[in-house]
Motif scaffolding. Structure first.
Motif, PDB file in Angstrom:
ATOM      1  N   ASN A  30       0.812  -1.212   0.000  1.00  0.00           N
ATOM      2  CA  ASN A  30       0.000   0.000   0.000  1.00  0.00           C
ATOM      3  C   ASN A  30       0.843   1.259   0.000  1.00  0.00           C
ATOM      4  N   GLU A  31       1.912   1.207   0.754  1.00  0.00           N
ATOM      5  CA  GLU A  31       2.759   2.395   0.792  1.00  0.00           C
ATOM      6  C   GLU A  31       3.416   2.629  -0.563  1.00  0.00           C
ATOM      7  N   LYS A  32       3.832   1.557  -1.178  1.00  0.00           N
ATOM      8  CA  LYS A  32       4.426   1.695  -2.505  1.00  0.00           C
ATOM      9  C   LYS A  32       3.385   2.236  -3.485  1.00  0.00           C
ATOM     10  N   ARG A  33       2.183   1.716  -3.402  1.00  0.00           N
ATOM     11  CA  ARG A  33       1.131   2.195  -4.304  1.00  0.00           C
ATOM     12  C   ARG A  33       0.923   3.699  -4.146  1.00  0.00           C
ATOM     13  N   TRP A  94       3.328  -4.627 -13.486  1.00  0.00           N
ATOM     14  CA  TRP A  94       1.948  -4.878 -13.905  1.00  0.00           C
ATOM     15  C   TRP A  94       0.963  -4.775 -12.759  1.00  0.00           C
ATOM     16  N   LYS A  95       1.422  -5.141 -11.555  1.00  0.00           N
ATOM     17  CA  LYS A  95       0.494  -5.123 -10.423  1.00  0.00           C
ATOM     18  C   LYS A  95       0.012  -3.702 -10.132  1.00  0.00           C
ATOM     19  N   LEU A  96       0.910  -2.747 -10.252  1.00  0.00           N
ATOM     20  CA  LEU A  96       0.547  -1.375  -9.898  1.00  0.00           C
ATOM     21  C   LEU A  96       0.209  -0.533 -11.122  1.00  0.00           C
ATOM     22  N   ARG A  97      -0.062  -1.183 -12.237  1.00  0.00           N
ATOM     23  CA  ARG A  97      -0.255  -0.416 -13.465  1.00  0.00           C
ATOM     24  C   ARG A  97      -1.346   0.634 -13.335  1.00  0.00           C
ATOM     25  N   ARG A  98      -2.431   0.277 -12.691  1.00  0.00           N
ATOM     26  CA  ARG A  98      -3.514   1.256 -12.576  1.00  0.00           C
ATOM     27  C   ARG A  98      -3.087   2.490 -11.804  1.00  0.00           C
ATOM     28  N   ALA A  99      -2.091   2.346 -10.938  1.00  0.00           N
ATOM     29  CA  ALA A  99      -1.657   3.485 -10.133  1.00  0.00           C
ATOM     30  C   ALA A  99      -0.821   4.473 -10.936  1.00  0.00           C
ATOM     31  N   SER A 101      -0.579   4.380 -14.580  1.00  0.00           N
ATOM     32  CA  SER A 101      -0.943   4.477 -15.985  1.00  0.00           C
ATOM     33  C   SER A 101      -1.364   5.887 -16.423  1.00  0.00           C
ATOM     34  N   PRO A 102      -2.169   6.615 -15.645  1.00  0.00           N
ATOM     35  CA  PRO A 102      -2.561   7.949 -16.106  1.00  0.00           C
ATOM     36  C   PRO A 102      -1.358   8.858 -16.369  1.00  0.00           C
ATOM     37  N   GLY A 103      -0.382   8.818 -15.464  1.00  0.00           N
ATOM     38  CA  GLY A 103       0.804   9.655 -15.643  1.00  0.00           C
ATOM     39  C   GLY A 103       1.590   9.268 -16.870  1.00  0.00           C
ATOM     40  N   VAL A 104       1.794   7.972 -17.038  1.00  0.00           N
ATOM     41  CA  VAL A 104       2.571   7.510 -18.191  1.00  0.00           C
ATOM     42  C   VAL A 104       1.863   7.867 -19.496  1.00  0.00           C
ATOM     43  N   GLN A 105       0.565   7.721 -19.525  1.00  0.00           N
ATOM     44  CA  GLN A 105      -0.168   8.080 -20.737  1.00  0.00           C
ATOM     45  C   GLN A 105       0.008   9.557 -21.079  1.00  0.00           C
ATOM     46  N   VAL A 147       3.029  -1.441 -24.260  1.00  0.00           N
ATOM     47  CA  VAL A 147       2.294  -1.046 -25.464  1.00  0.00           C
ATOM     48  C   VAL A 147       0.946  -0.426 -25.135  1.00  0.00           C
ATOM     49  N   LEU A 148       0.279  -0.979 -24.141  1.00  0.00           N
ATOM     50  CA  LEU A 148      -1.078  -0.519 -23.855  1.00  0.00           C
ATOM     51  C   LEU A 148      -1.089   0.953 -23.466  1.00  0.00           C
TER      52      LEU A 148
END
Ligand SMILES: [Mn+2]
Ligand SMILES: [Mn+2]
Lengths: 253, 220, 220, 220, 253, 220, 220, 220
Positions: A30-33, A94-99, A101-105, A147-148
């Motif tokens: 959680n802290e990492k997330r 991959w586990k934290l991708r949702r955390a 992804s917005p920034g990377v996009q 890629v996604l």
């Protein structure tokens, strides 16, 4: 029943030991997330600034504007993406991708936007990933954007290109607008075939609709500049409509 | 012009995504078998509510563990082709694995009276944390699912005349609940499932009380 | 007890449900290929907006029609196993078939300037109304989808210098719209799609106006 | 121009759509009567929860079965005009028929203690599988609805002093649940309804437990 | 027309100067908002931990559990709320409310939860605000949590109290559960009259529905323990049902 | 017991919230007057599209500025009772103030050809940033609203024979747009409004082009 | 017990609800005919966009007015049975009546160039304000709908060579818009529709501009 | 031109709309007071769940009935200005009146054990069906709301030691439910609310069962 009691205590403490491990695991995760979410927000905010910088592009300040944008983009990678890299080792990527992804996009959007304005070409994912390599500690596994997220960022890029195209038309740079139009159409067409194969194509389908609207907006703008130009071709006897549509008038003449 | 490279580039993406799509298909095929094996085990375990003897009930479901092990091995095999993408495809086997964890834990408890630990669950399934492990949260959700079965089990055992059962279950569930309380959970699925556990505990406590107050327990 | 007949009945159901399940799987496999073929055609047709010559653009999509025909033949084959259940599974291929109808109609119009009739569409797909036909509502929804493409087409054609295009499209769309008006549509999906057609018509009228008022058309 | 064929085609569609529209209207009229008859039966059956004797309660609802039979006959008549389109209009009577199936099954169980078989249900409604039958999934959904009534029934029977009722219901429901378990259900409405059946089972077990632990049952 | 040109340049540069000011204003505001959001997320995460800590309460570890919870709560204020205080001077307190409100609500939830478990009373907003006073730099305006966030946090508290009540019942602490029941009912009743006057009562109305569900859950639990106890009163000739329902059995007897 | 203090406490909240409710009522009353004054100004300014002379058109709206000033003074007065709660109630006058800003900026531009600066707008309304100011974002949204009026203005001016107008508007709007591009906006309302400005610019450019190409401008 | 009065009361309700239900059915039947008549008129009026002469276009729709009059008479008849409940059932004919008002107003304008007044609209439909009138807000919404048709009409008229049309429409719409401006509308459906009118006005101004700048108008 | 009549007409509308707007404002002011009075009553009635004696609990809410009566009298007064427009504004007080009806019915039941009849409810509020009555559907919705309170009430009464309460409530609710069943409800809000009543009934049956099976009731 001392024996039973002992057995029970053992079982109890085994369970307690195990749960202590699970607790640590969940706390650390959680802290990492949280740290990843924060880094992602920073990346978003600063990438947006780069995009706004690129929109300051005019007919006569291209070099200056892009130079600053590119410098700022490098800073985003150096300061914030590097923070992601430290966090996202192994399966966390991959586990934290949702955390993140917005920034990377948003970063993809900014980086590809800069490249298009500079060279008129699409910045490839491999190239982006290559620029990220030096940010990694050599002892760590290098972070490579997937890629996604790249495709999701690219879908947003077309919105920015639409804004740019309308602005270029007002500024009289018709050819530039047409170039954008072609580029956006190509991206849209290519994505048409790729989207159904994406992991979770729901978001992307929404973005495709928005993208088509952007394409249509550019096309309509090119249309109206074209019919307006065509009207006067006979009058002026020129067959290059663009030579007439030389954009923003010089107010002082 | 950039057109050729653009096409080529997207061609690359298409290939890449198709590969991951076919990987997913292979995963799905295995997961469907896991699902169906788990369903068989579940059907077998339902007999526990119909006053059959535990060893008799456990016989068939236990035989299926080896099948599951084989299936998880296949899954691990497939995933070994794309190391560290475990969580990319995790959603595809998550639900089924939570069910599997709950079944294993229930069977283990029926047999030993002890909690199946995470490492033990991995062992039973032939998993290996460093390569293809059992996600800790899935394991914990599985424990919550198992807890949901216990009130029904207790009710039916008492109906069938086993008056000592509530005491044992209550002890076990109390400890499990206490252990769960050590976790700091987010507002997610696991939290929601854990929230339900307190009702299981309360229900078992009630049955225990019913039995105790009637002096149906031997020595309590 | 009544259990034997109960069990026997459910055994029958199990067989029945499994058969219909596997039928559905087979339908789905074919539909996925239809979908992917349609998408290829669609991507090819997008080039029509980029001032390529129509024959050049149509070449590749037209080649796919044979593929579609083969796929619909497979679908008909599968459905022939359970006569009179067309509408039971209709939902499984409905959306894709509407897209296919719209693509065929658009291509036909680009080539001939005429509306692709329902019988012509069935012919192109090798369908046969008496056995496995093209549902009329699906065909009509397809026409609405095609109509949605026309404003964009007209805009891009004018930009590419074809000033006569708006007049032709306007005539075609006005006739199509008038024909639809004759139908007394229920308050359903088709009605909603048809209601959207008036916006296409209005947009084409505006493009026609833009060209006409600037004297860019030859003679109307 | 192609307009004549276009107009002719749409004229054909107009006729077709109007025919199917009026068919739908006729279906709806019958379905509304089915709905209202079912409501009457349901109101009558509610008295079963108020400790009236079963034969007394069943009298009026049973009289309505003939009415239903007449209505389903009308439906079959209408559908016979468009052979093989049963599933095209199925959605229009589906919900009501599931209710009807559940009522018939409940009444049958009250009277005989047995499950109403699919063929028996068709017989009661004068249906004929080869022409206009009772869709198997509708029948199964009806059984699930019936199951939902049982916990309430058991609770009220016990309140009224019938302590043997839980045992009988439990036996019946356990068998029914086991039979359903054999089916490999798709992830649809029926699956969802069946998933709910386990709560009915659990509730009946609890009532049985309550009665048993208090020694209110004779001999089990 | 040199004069016109000069006038125009002046106008242009006036506009540019003004927009430079607007740009600075917006940049600073956005950066501050980001910092506030981050602080709010930290407050949320750590307040949740405090709440979990309180839920570890059992019959025999009350002092120990609450002491740790209270210590952690103080740490939340010292480390994270103090960061909010620095940011939220003057009108920013209300302007950025949406950015920090989730964190503050969670903090209220944690603080009132601790207090209830310790004293069985409601921690008043004034008391909370008093504890925040020393965190402020004396030169700055002190941060005072507003009524709205307090009430929103309080609404969430009842969910935690429900969890606590069910747990206490399993643990045999019937009276404690009844005390919670009364407390939650009182809060619910008082809020009934206050809610329609809140600034934006929409969120709060949703929370009221949830709260009523919590009350009903507690009541149902108290009901079932009561009827179960009542059944045996005649048997045992006692008129204190609680004396029978002495909770968690001692497994070793 | 804590009951009395709890009641007392909530009584305090109720009083507090009622005070803020009545404050809001007072704000609303003033805002409704602002809205109605703005509506009057807007109705007057509409005449600018009907070829009336600018001074004539501006006369009545300008007279309303004093009224607005009085109303904003009342607002400031009310808010001075709860210092630093400006943004608590901001939503109540936000929309109207954006309209006011747009009207003032449009009138100022009509009169002087210059952009009304934020400080100038505050001055006109008698506002004071340190106490009760004009929110910068509201001011900027107001400028976007004003920009939306300009294409219509240009079109109608040209229709009325003022061929120099497009050049002036184009110059002004180009500069304004360039200035806006310096801002780093979030994805909010202001960003959306600013996004619309480029279409205004494009439209004005088109009119300018129409006029220029026909040689209708004096010297360009 | 109090049951008798309870039952008697509900018996009364049953009668009442059934009466109002059947009233509603009768209203619906009439409204469906109104809807279908309006659809016919609309289809006829569409030809106005295809450069037919106005009298020719109006002929058939005008013939339908008598039909509408008959239908509204039926509606008034039905409502006369329950005096003062006009607004109870108003929602059932509201939408269709707004469409009718818009059609009548458009036809009237095409014929006379004048706005159809509210009293004139009632007269055409044989309505009588004191008994069964045309709700003022429905009439006003109808005017807004009519306004939405005008831009399209102007565009098509200009395409067909009628260059004086924009001037006339612009004058009419400007006056109508100014008249609406006088109303202090609530924040409801009518307000929303009226807010849309300004886009119609703007579009007509633009067409007028296009015609004027090209010197296509005679004298303005 | 037709402008004078147009202006005159809109001037008339302006007056009309303003009148109806101010009527609405007056209605709203009264309705807000009704809402706040109802809320006070509601808060007072909540104490019924806290084992206070019924007369004590009812004291304060009953005192508010007079206040409500005054407010409804004001409402009737206002509406008397525009006879036969009751249903035009009905939506403005509908929700609050349903709440009021439910509170009155609950209080009446607590006091007398009987259902508050529609006429009694009107009497309490000083309403008069022929002028300004209590809409029957609002009254019925109010009864459904009251029914929703009963399960909670029963649970808390039993906890407080009143073991006879479930029987009384069950009898009352069964009768009420049966009475509602006689009505043929449309598929609207009331129907939805009534459909919920069966869950209240079921819950009360369960509480009754819990009490009965434990022998806590005297004699049934
Ligand atoms: Mn973007
Ligand atoms: Mn919480």
């Amino acid at each position: 029943t001392p024996k039973r009691a002992r057995a029970m205590t053992t079982e109890s403490s085994t369970m307690a030991d195990a749960f202590t491990r699970y607790t640590d695991y969940l706390n650390q995760l959680n802290e990492k997330r949280e740290r990843v979410v924060k880094a992602s927000r920073d990346i978003t905010m600063n990438s947006k600034k780069v995009i706004f910088q690129v929109h300051r592009l005019g007919k006569n300040n291209k070099e200056e504007v892009l130079e600053k944008a590119e410098k700022d983009l490098v800073a985003v990678a150096d300061q914030y993406i590097s923070r992601l890299i430290k966090e996202l080792q192994g399966s966390d990527f991959w586990k934290l991708r949702r955390a993140y992804s917005p920034g990377v996009q948003e970063y993809i959007e900014a980086a590809t936007f800069c490249r298009f304005c500079r060279m008129g070409t699409l910045l490839h994912l491999d190239e982006i990933n290559a620029t990220l390599l030096p940010l990694s500690d050599p002892s760590l596994e290098p972070l490579q954007i997937n890629v996604l997220d790249y495709l999701l960022g690219l879908a947003d890029l077309t919105g920015e290109l639409m804004r740019l195209a309308i602005g270029r038309i007002s500024d009289g740079e018709i050819e530039y607008a047409q170039k954008i139009c072609k580029f956006v159409r190509d991206i849209y067409r290519e994505l048409t075939l790729v989207v159904p194969r994406m992991d979770d194509s729901h978001d992307m389908n929404t973005k495709m609709d928005t993208m088509l609207q952007s394409v249509i907006k550019i096309e309509n703008a090119c249309f109206s500049v074209h019919v307006r130009g065509s009207e006067y071709m006979p009058l002026h006897g020129s067959n290059d409509p663009n030579s007439i549509l030389l954009g923003v008038p010089d107010f002082e003449t | 012009s950039h057109a050729p490279s653009l096409e080529k580039q997207f061609e690359g993406f298409r290939v890449q995504l198709e590969e991951s799509g076919s990987l997913r298909e292979r995963i799905r095929a295995v997961v469907m078998e896991i699902e169906s094996t788990a369903r068989l085990m579940q059907a077998g375990l339902l007999l526990v509510h119909q006053s059959r003897s535990t060893p008799e009930v456990l016989e068939r479901p236990k035989a299926q563990i080896a099948v599951l092990k084989g299936l998880y091995n296949q899954l691990a095999q497939i995933l070994s082709e794309c190391p560290s993408q475990y969580y990319r495809y995790h959603g595809d086997w998550r639900g089924e694995t939570q069910t599997v964890a709950s079944l294993l834990a229930f069977m283990h408890w029926l047999e030993t009276g002890n909690l199946l630990l995470h490492t033990e669950a991995e062992e039973k399934l032939g998993l290996n944390s460093s390569e293809f492990g059992l996600d800790v949260e899935d394991y914990l959700v599985g424990l919550c699912f198992m807890s949901n079965e216990l009130p029904r089990y207790v009710v039916n055992q008492v109906t069938a005349g086993d008056y000592d059962c509530p005491r044992k279950v209550l002890k076990f569930l109390t400890e499990l609940h206490a252990a769960f309380r050590m976790l700091n959970l987010r507002n997610d699925f696991l939290r929601k499932k854990f929230d339900g556990m307190k009702y299981d505990l309360k229900r078992v406590e009630e049955v225990h009380y019913d039995v105790k107050i009637r002096g149906l327990t031997a020595r309590d």
